[in-house]
Enzyme design. Structure first.
Site, PDB file in Angstrom:
ATOM      1  N   THR A  14       0.827  -1.210   0.000  1.00 25.91           N
ATOM      2  CA  THR A  14       0.000   0.000   0.000  1.00 25.91           C
ATOM      3  C   THR A  14       0.856   1.252   0.000  1.00 25.91           C
ATOM      4  OG1 THR A  14      -1.828  -1.099   1.075  1.00 25.91           O
ATOM      5  CG2 THR A  14      -1.718   1.263   1.395  1.00 25.91           C
ATOM      6  N   SER A  63       1.337  -7.397  -0.730  1.00 28.36           N
ATOM      7  CA  SER A  63       2.030  -8.413   0.072  1.00 28.36           C
ATOM      8  C   SER A  63       1.139  -9.575   0.492  1.00 28.36           C
ATOM      9  CB  SER A  63       2.710  -7.791   1.285  1.00 28.36           C
ATOM     10  OG  SER A  63       1.814  -7.617   2.349  1.00 28.36           O
ATOM     11  N   THR A  96       1.661  -4.240   4.373  1.00 27.15           N
ATOM     12  CA  THR A  96       1.510  -4.550   5.798  1.00 27.15           C
ATOM     13  C   THR A  96       1.014  -5.975   6.053  1.00 27.15           C
ATOM     14  OG1 THR A  96      -0.737  -3.666   5.748  1.00 27.15           O
ATOM     15  CG2 THR A  96       0.998  -2.147   6.438  1.00 27.15           C
ATOM     16  N   ASP A  97       0.332  -6.567   5.055  1.00 26.89           N
ATOM     17  CA  ASP A  97      -0.381  -7.822   5.320  1.00 26.89           C
ATOM     18  C   ASP A  97       0.525  -8.976   5.743  1.00 26.89           C
ATOM     19  OD1 ASP A  97      -2.794  -6.622   4.870  1.00 26.89           O
ATOM     20  OD2 ASP A  97      -3.044  -7.377   2.826  1.00 26.89           O
TER      21      ASP A  97
HETATM   22  N1  ASP Z   1      -2.706  -5.467   0.930  1.00 27.44           N
HETATM   23  C1  ASP Z   1      -1.669  -4.480   1.199  1.00 27.44           C
HETATM   24  C2  ASP Z   1      -0.323  -5.210   1.199  1.00 27.44           C
HETATM   25  O1  ASP Z   1      -0.074  -5.938   2.110  1.00 27.44           O
HETATM   26  C3  ASP Z   1      -1.924  -3.840   2.498  1.00 27.44           C
HETATM   27  C4  ASP Z   1      -0.904  -2.843   2.941  1.00 27.44           C
HETATM   28  O2  ASP Z   1       0.198  -2.732   2.446  1.00 27.44           O
HETATM   29  O3  ASP Z   1      -1.244  -2.104   3.903  1.00 27.44           O
HETATM   30  O4  ASP Z   1       0.438  -5.069   0.270  1.00 27.44           O
END
Ligand code: ASP
Length: 315
Positions: A14, A63, A96-97
């Site tokens: 993200t 991610s 973050t995932d």
């Molecule tokens: N779905 C995103 C990822 O993990 C969420 C994020 O980065 O906050 O790439």
């Protein structure tokens, strides 16, 4: 003679996400901006680095879709960079995932006598008030901090250790927690306030692990199963038939497993499948009980226990 540098490796997430103008902050595509564009959007980053900043794109993915081959590429690049005397440290931008999984993987395969700092964002790069730029700035501050070493995560002004960090919130900016262990430290006004020593790396174990990662052509198949009310052994039986080599069970409480699922796991173990229990509780750690029939992974969440078992099973 070159000069000192900090290398920023981009993997997507993200933090590199883009939303359509006027769209809600949930309606965006992760992993759109390249790492060079991302760095250019952070005011004061080069000044904070105090040395050259080099950007390299390792991957460009959401991610949630992180994969083992990307982990291998990332680990090999980090190994080369850590061995370069001109490299002060490495920053990795990541979604973050699965951030905690990548952090734990790298912690186990890198002899990180320098800092390797993973950072991320909960809002896309095009949000009116994105959190990525501050996180990137903070990550660079951590790399610059004298004595910093090891694989750590920086998000929302907090420094977390790879072993304890978990994503605990799907929306708020401060989405990570180190549970009972608490943060390793904080970044405040461009300075690090540390609560305990930087993580130590097990250099010999990391060296052995990275060599296995380099040699492996096929990754072992390690799956996660969940113990819950009404669980059965059906999934385990299907996985064993499908040739699974390792199974981690996300166990209830202090490592207890539903009787039907446990019976299937014991059969799998007897058939040569490596089985590991990790608690599904988000805080605390499992305490071993005498007579436990299935080995435990105390101090590891189920997803991290899976990575440890995966590395263990590498030939
Ligand atoms: N779905 C995103 C990822 O993990 C969420 C994020 O980065 O906050 O790439």
């Amino acid at each position: 003679m070159g000069s000192e540098k900090i290398v920023v490796l981009g993997t997507g997430g993200t933090i590199a996400g883009v939303a359509q103008a006027g769209a809600s902050s949930l309606d965006y595509r992760a992993a759109q901006w390249g790492i060079t564009q991302l760095l250019a959007a952070v005011p004061g980053l080069r000044e904070a680095a105090g040395c050259a900043l080099e950007a390299q794109q390792i991957a460009q993915l959401d991610s949630k879709d992180m994969d083992l081959d990307t982990w291998r590429r990332l680990a090999l690049r980090c190994t080369e960079l850590l061995a370069d005397p001109l490299v002060r440290g490495v920053v990795i931008t990541h979604g973050t995932d699965t951030l905690e999984e990548t952090a734990w993987f790298l912690h186990q395969v890198l002899a990180a006598h320098k800092p390797v700092v993973l950072t991320c964002a909960m809002r896309p790069a095009t949000a009116p008030f994105p959190d990525g730029p501050q996180n990137l700035l903070d990550a660079v501050v951590v790399v610059r901090t004298p004595g910093a070493q090891g694989v750590v995560v920086v998000a929302a002004g907090v420094i977390h250790e790879a072993q304890w960090v978990r994503k605990v919130h799907p929306y708020r900016l401060d989405a990570f927690s180190s549970g009972d262990a608490g943060p390793l430290g904080w970044i405040e006004e461009g300075a690090v306030r540390l609560m305990r020593n930087w993580p130590l790396t097990q250099a010999h174990q990391a060296q052995a692990a990275i060599e296995k990662v380099m040699r492996c052509s096929t990754w072992p198949r390690v799956e996660l199963v969940f113990s819950h009310a009404g669980a059965s052994g059906a999934i385990v039986e299907a996985l064993v038939q499908g040739g699974v080599q390792g199974l981690v069970v996300a166990a209830t409480g202090n490592g207890t497993v539903h009787a039907a699922l446990e019976a299937a796991l014991l059969r799998a173990q007897a058939a040569g499948v490596r089985v590991l229990r990790a608690t599904r509780c988000s805080e605390g750690q499992m305490l071993p009980r005498p007579g436990d029939a299935l080995p435990a992974a105390p101090g590891l969440s189920p997803v991290k226990a899976r990575i440890t078992l995966l590395l263990d099973l590498l030939q």
